[in-house]
Enzyme design. Sequence first.
Site, short mmCIF file in Angstrom:
data_model
loop_
_atom_site.label_atom_id
_atom_site.label_comp_id
_atom_site.label_asym_id
_atom_site.label_seq_id
_atom_site.Cartn_x
_atom_site.Cartn_y
_atom_site.Cartn_z
N ASP A 98 0.61 -1.64 -0.06
CA ASP A 98 0.37 0.06 0.07
C ASP A 98 0.66 1.10 -0.27
O ASP A 98 1.84 1.28 0.86
CB ASP A 98 -0.79 -0.33 1.16
CG ASP A 98 -1.80 1.00 1.06
OD1 ASP A 98 -2.87 0.83 2.38
OD2 ASP A 98 -2.22 1.96 0.53
N ASP A 151 -3.25 2.21 -6.16
CA ASP A 151 -2.05 2.02 -5.39
C ASP A 151 -1.80 1.34 -4.16
O ASP A 151 -0.96 1.25 -2.75
CB ASP A 151 -2.03 3.29 -4.37
CG ASP A 151 -3.26 3.88 -2.87
OD1 ASP A 151 -4.07 2.39 -3.17
OD2 ASP A 151 -2.84 4.28 -2.15
N GLU A 152 -2.06 0.28 -4.78
CA GLU A 152 -2.03 -1.16 -3.58
C GLU A 152 -2.15 -2.37 -4.19
O GLU A 152 -3.15 -2.34 -5.48
CB GLU A 152 -3.92 -1.31 -2.74
CG GLU A 152 -3.61 -0.03 -1.31
CD GLU A 152 -5.10 -0.27 -0.62
OE1 GLU A 152 -4.81 -0.44 0.55
OE2 GLU A 152 -6.00 -0.39 -1.76
#
Length: 152
Positions: free
Chosen positions: A9, A104-105
């Site tokens: 993350d 973003d993960e």
Amino acid sequence: MDRVFALVDCENFYASCERVFDPSLRDKPVAVLSNNDGCVIARSEEVKEAGVPMGAPLFKWREELDEIGTEILSSNYTLYGDMSRRVHSLIEEEALALERYSIDEAFAALPELSRENLPGWPTGSGGELGGMLAFRSGSASARRRPSPKSPI
């Protein structure tokens, strides 16, 4: 081969991307706004520490943001998409498998790691690695949910 699974993350992703693109922002508070510049959708640590919540309407928080010298930016989804592809491609170089979850993960399957191969992590016995989100496949730890008091 045994594997571990990790949740990747990126921290303050949009604000971090802006700082990579414009290094003069690295020592300044950064807030990124929604499509219509109405709400704060990404905050640097400094903005979070000032108490500005996620989704805060800009008109209600403008004074506080100005007081701490915040750089207020319109969102740049082309930049964030490009940076996301770069981050994911770097992870893919080392991961056995990668499942993208969001911009973003990602979840990554990695070769099993021993404590000795984790620089900076304690090597004693016990729960020193409690904040690490990497579990051996099939282990009891992989099936356990974090307790409400858990830092993860």
